[in-house]
Design a protein around this motif. Structure first.
Motif, PDB file in Angstrom:
ATOM      1  N   PRO A 202      13.682  94.055  78.770  1.00 30.93           N
ATOM      2  CA  PRO A 202      13.762  93.816  77.321  1.00 30.93           C
ATOM      3  C   PRO A 202      14.635  94.800  76.555  1.00 30.93           C
ATOM      4  CG  PRO A 202      11.643  94.774  77.933  1.00 30.93           C
ATOM      5  CD  PRO A 202      12.335  94.423  79.208  1.00 30.93           C
ATOM      6  N   ASP A 203      14.923  95.963  77.136  1.00 26.87           N
ATOM      7  CA  ASP A 203      15.716  96.963  76.422  1.00 26.87           C
ATOM      8  C   ASP A 203      17.205  96.874  76.724  1.00 26.87           C
ATOM      9  OD1 ASP A 203      13.371  97.901  75.414  1.00 26.87           O
ATOM     10  OD2 ASP A 203      13.211  99.612  76.774  1.00 26.87           O
ATOM     11  N   MET A 228      19.018  89.073  68.279  1.00 23.95           N
ATOM     12  CA  MET A 228      19.801  90.178  67.741  1.00 23.95           C
ATOM     13  C   MET A 228      18.969  91.072  66.826  1.00 23.95           C
ATOM     14  SD  MET A 228      22.507  90.054  69.369  1.00 23.95           S
ATOM     15  CE  MET A 228      23.035  91.574  68.610  1.00 23.95           C
ATOM     16  N   ARG A 229      18.041  90.491  66.102  1.00 17.16           N
ATOM     17  CA  ARG A 229      17.154  91.324  65.283  1.00 17.16           C
ATOM     18  C   ARG A 229      16.298  92.222  66.182  1.00 17.16           C
ATOM     19  NH1 ARG A 229      17.221  90.498  59.972  1.00 17.16           N
ATOM     20  NH2 ARG A 229      17.712  88.449  59.065  1.00 17.16           N
ATOM     21  N   ALA A 230      15.827  91.649  67.279  1.00 14.98           N
ATOM     22  CA  ALA A 230      15.042  92.445  68.224  1.00 14.98           C
ATOM     23  C   ALA A 230      15.889  93.577  68.805  1.00 14.98           C
ATOM     24  CB  ALA A 230      14.519  91.548  69.353  1.00 14.98           C
ATOM     25  N   VAL A 232      18.464  95.057  67.343  1.00 14.11           N
ATOM     26  CA  VAL A 232      18.663  96.071  66.306  1.00 14.11           C
ATOM     27  C   VAL A 232      17.437  96.984  66.220  1.00 14.11           C
ATOM     28  CG1 VAL A 232      18.872  96.427  63.809  1.00 14.11           C
ATOM     29  CG2 VAL A 232      20.333  94.752  64.964  1.00 14.11           C
ATOM     30  N   ARG A 233      16.249  96.399  66.351  1.00 15.80           N
ATOM     31  CA  ARG A 233      15.028  97.217  66.325  1.00 15.80           C
ATOM     32  C   ARG A 233      14.952  98.133  67.549  1.00 15.80           C
ATOM     33  NH1 ARG A 233      12.776  92.299  64.518  1.00 15.80           N
ATOM     34  NH2 ARG A 233      11.993  91.820  66.619  1.00 15.80           N
ATOM     35  N   LEU A 234      15.354  97.609  68.704  1.00 11.98           N
ATOM     36  CA  LEU A 234      15.279  98.385  69.941  1.00 11.98           C
ATOM     37  C   LEU A 234      16.339  99.475  69.999  1.00 11.98           C
ATOM     38  CD1 LEU A 234      14.708  95.450  72.461  1.00 11.98           C
ATOM     39  CD2 LEU A 234      13.135  97.360  72.087  1.00 11.98           C
ATOM     40  N   LYS A 235      17.530  99.183  69.449  1.00  6.60           N
ATOM     41  CA  LYS A 235      18.649 100.121  69.516  1.00  6.60           C
ATOM     42  C   LYS A 235      19.200 100.387  68.107  1.00  6.60           C
ATOM     43  CE  LYS A 235      18.484 100.208  74.029  1.00  6.60           C
ATOM     44  NZ  LYS A 235      19.506  99.701  74.929  1.00  6.60           N
TER      45      LYS A 235
END
Length: 366
Positions: A202-203, A228-230, A232-235
């Motif tokens: 997932p990362d 893409m939102r996910a 942005v949250r991850l990175k």
């Protein structure tokens, strides 16, 4: 005891030679220690995701040992991570020249070639490595990507499937196989493959970006935006993901949401000129030149001593016919900064605009 002058000279020579040799060995040890320490710090920074600091440490390592293939290779990886493909390729090429058996450098150089419209060179670069290691998953995946660009769909699918079977969790093997399947019309298979991979990793940036691309092709833009939102949250420290998200939102007819994403990026990355440029480009395409110019003026007013912002404003004005206003900005920098490097840049640009004004005497001023 009597010692002749010739004997004394010999003893002095021997003593000096021993001291010099000792100093030379000490210098070599010191240089080797500096190299090892810089490499260690570089690797630590790289694993932490602090690529700018990693780049500095690898530069230090190369100062101690300019042709060390491991330092050249790691410098290439850092340049890759920073999005500087040209520098990455140069470092990988230097590593291959220093050590032709360095498979990592050879593979990464070929990867850049394959995706930079040089697939023939990529295949040629991989040839020595695949002759020795025909089942190396990463080299197979890179060759598959190159063959696909050369139009050899059969060869591309064969290599991609082999790479995935050898290393089913290798990110490059997965993304290349997904790309080959898309090219062959198997969009659903590609989506399933990438969704499964994202669930396992997932990362991973590359997998989510690839999945978002597939979702857009499948007509599911909402799911692509979610990916893409996910990401942005991850990175959150990678500004490029903000730009990708904004592009997806624009494509999905959500310009207000896209603008907010970009403005948040400017706030979070205040020293990144690329983020300001992205906002200006968005405004010009979605709101018009007047809105873009107003934003550039705001950026310039916020930090008058940031000459990059002044230059960006002047360049926009000149490109849109307001050459006299651009000239005034350059002239002000020249007058205030004297003999500095930024004043020299402004002088060069000022001279160029003077020529443009001569060529276009009827140019309008906004």
């Amino acid at each position: 005891m009597f010692m002749s002058s010739s004997t004394r000279r010999v003893l002095v020579f021997v003593a000096v030679s021993v001291m010099t040799a000792g100093c030379g060995k000490a210098d070599e040890r010191s240089q080797a220690e500096q190299f090892a320490a810089a490499m260690k710090r570089g690797q630590e920074h790289f694993l932490e995701g602090n690529f700018q600091k990693a780049r500095v440490e690898y530069q230090n390592a190369l100062q101690a040992s300019p042709r060390d293939p491991s330092a050249l290779f790691e410098s290439g990886r850092v340049a890759d991570a920073l999005g500087d493909a040209r520098s990455a390729a140069q470092f990988y090429q230097a590593a291959v020249e220093a050590s032709p058996d360095h498979l990592g450098a050879r593979t990464e150089l070929a990867r850049i070639m394959a995706f930079a419209d040089a697939p023939e060179l990529a295949v040629e670069t991989l040839k020595p490595g695949l002759e020795r290691f025909p089942d190396d998953a990463r080299m197979l995946a890179v060759r598959a990507a190159a063959l696909q660009r050369l139009g050899d769909t059969e060869g591309a699918l064969r290599d991609a499937e082999r790479a995935h079977s050898v290393a089913p969790d290798d990110v490059l093997a997965i993304t290349v196989l997904a790309g080959v399947k898309i090219a062959g019309g198997s969009l659903a298979e590609s989506r399933t493959l990438l969704e499964s991979a994202v669930a396992k990793h997932p990362d991973d940036d590359g997998l989510r970006v690839a999945l978002a691309d597939v979702l857009v092709k499948a007509g599911d833009s909402s799911a692509a935006v979610d990916q893409m939102r996910a990401l942005v949250r991850l990175k959150p420290r990678d500004p490029n993901h903000r730009v990708r998200l904004a592009r997806l939102l624009v494509a999905g007819s959500k310009p207000d949401a896209a603008e907010q994403v970009l403005r948040d990026a400017v706030r979070d990355f205040p020293d990144d000129p690329g983020m300001r440029a992205a906002v200006v480009a968005f405004l010009e395409s979605q709101r018009g030149s007047a809105a873009a110019l107003a934003q550039l003026r705001t950026f310039a007013a916020e930090r008058p001593s940031d000459f990059g912002r002044q230059f960006a404003l002047a360049e926009f004005l000149a490109a849109h016919g307001s050459r006299e206003q651009a000239r005034q900005i350059y002239q002000k920098i020249v007058e205030s900064e004297g003999d500095s490097a930024v004043a020299l840049d402004a002088r060069v640009l000022l001279a160029g605009h003077a020529l443009l004004l001569l060529d276009a005497p009827g140019a309008t001023d906004a």
